[in-house]
Design an enzyme around this catalytic site. Sequence first.
Site, PDB file in Angstrom:
ATOM      1  N   SER A  83       0.802  -1.233   0.000  1.00  0.00           N
ATOM      2  CA  SER A  83       0.000   0.000   0.000  1.00  0.00           C
ATOM      3  C   SER A  83       0.826   1.271   0.000  1.00  0.00           C
ATOM      4  O   SER A  83       0.264   2.365   0.075  1.00  0.00           O
ATOM      5  CB  SER A  83      -0.917   0.033   1.228  1.00  0.00           C
ATOM      6  N   THR A 203       1.477   6.873   0.723  1.00  0.00           N
ATOM      7  CA  THR A 203       0.643   5.754   0.281  1.00  0.00           C
ATOM      8  C   THR A 203       0.711   5.565  -1.229  1.00  0.00           C
ATOM      9  O   THR A 203       1.069   6.500  -1.957  1.00  0.00           O
ATOM     10  CB  THR A 203      -0.835   6.015   0.660  1.00  0.00           C
ATOM     11  N   GLY A 215      -6.174  10.292  -3.209  1.00  0.00           N
ATOM     12  CA  GLY A 215      -6.892  10.067  -1.957  1.00  0.00           C
ATOM     13  C   GLY A 215      -6.638  11.171  -0.949  1.00  0.00           C
ATOM     14  O   GLY A 215      -6.237  12.292  -1.283  1.00  0.00           O
ATOM     15  N   ASP A 216      -6.854  10.831   0.296  1.00  0.00           N
ATOM     16  CA  ASP A 216      -6.682  11.801   1.385  1.00  0.00           C
ATOM     17  C   ASP A 216      -5.217  12.040   1.737  1.00  0.00           C
ATOM     18  O   ASP A 216      -4.851  13.115   2.226  1.00  0.00           O
ATOM     19  CB  ASP A 216      -7.389  11.280   2.637  1.00  0.00           C
ATOM     20  N   GLY A 237      -7.339   4.628   5.669  1.00  0.00           N
ATOM     21  CA  GLY A 237      -8.728   4.237   5.446  1.00  0.00           C
ATOM     22  C   GLY A 237      -9.254   4.795   4.139  1.00  0.00           C
ATOM     23  O   GLY A 237      -8.482   5.291   3.311  1.00  0.00           O
TER      24      GLY A 237
HETATM   25  N1  ASP Z   1      -6.178   6.477   2.702  1.00  0.00           N
HETATM   26  C1  ASP Z   1      -5.633   5.810   1.558  1.00  0.00           C
HETATM   27  C2  ASP Z   1      -6.308   6.309   0.322  1.00  0.00           C
HETATM   28  O1  ASP Z   1      -7.523   6.435   0.324  1.00  0.00           O
HETATM   29  C3  ASP Z   1      -5.783   4.338   1.594  1.00  0.00           C
HETATM   30  C4  ASP Z   1      -5.203   3.650   2.773  1.00  0.00           C
HETATM   31  O2  ASP Z   1      -5.305   4.093   3.892  1.00  0.00           O
HETATM   32  O3  ASP Z   1      -4.589   2.610   2.546  1.00  0.00           O
HETATM   33  O4  ASP Z   1      -5.663   6.495  -0.673  1.00  0.00           O
END
Ligand code: ASP
Length: 325
Positions: A83, A203, A215-216, A237
């Site tokens: 990830s 990430t 993403g976030d 998340g």
């Molecule tokens: N927060 C990450 C995203 O949405 C995913 C993760 O926490 O693995 O890109």
Amino acid sequence: MLNNRRSFLSKSFLAVTLGSLKWSDVLANAAPNPPSKGPLVIATWDNRKATAAAWEVLKNGGRALDAVEAGARIPEADPNDTSVGYGGFPDRDGKVTLDACIMDEFGNAGSVCFLQHIMHPISVARLVMEKTPHVMLCGEGALDFALKNGFKKENLLTPVAEKAWKDWLITSEYKPKVNWERHDTIGIVAIDQQSRISGACTTSGMAFKMHGRIGDSPVLGAGMFSDNEVGAAACTGLGEMLLRTLGSFLVVEEMRRGKSPQKAIITVLKRIAAKYPEQSRDNQIGFVAVDKKGRYGAYALQAGYQYAVYQNGENKVFDSDYLFK
Ligand code: ASP
């Protein structure tokens, strides 16, 4: 780490309705927040190798910023962490695209998103912070900037990730939920011996996301936020929920209002769950936070979330408490 976590995540979905949750009970049962003096580092998931790298900086009186960067670089270089960085699962076009952000004790921030071919996006984000008039660089521009600053262009798609992607292509079904999602995103926050606070997040994003999806994690206030006066928070998340709610910023704001890190996180998770009840029931969000007093907290929506803390010379991983019981 991954297998344990996946087996946790593959446990049955917790059929608890929002209506049956008593938030006052949840808050009352929140883990105590033992007061402590820094240094301290806390990271999402079982990222003990990352907290160990951060501790090496902190224990010698180093800067929290250097600690969180050193920590974030560990899973970025780990091909078995699917990830983050090298080995991260690709998007649905088979491309590994990376997101990261970092903040220092002065409120300076740097971020990269949709960055390809660079193993350490967190260090590129730091360079954006320190060497440009900007906060965020994206895609080709971020790549050019990295290459001009000596980063190496690399193939980040490992054979394992490529196989997972090819297997996924058979159904091409994208339905993030607790039992399916792959999270290992590292959010890492630290307070050093001089009570300086910093945070980082890095990430490869949601596996098999649409090409171009961000993403976030690289968005200040969503994946991570730090305010040296108050504390820092970071998360993992479903990024879409965290982008809509600026979850990490909210945690810091709740701490600013006087809540402990743990109670601040629970308050924010409650708010997210109330606003997005269905998505909250079907997805995972987990936070870590540290405050200026050197207290920490961690909490999640669902079972299966873990966090790593290095404090007083001890590096420990904990199963996080969670809302949907
Ligand atoms: N927060 C990450 C995203 O949405 C995913 C993760 O926490 O693995 O890109």
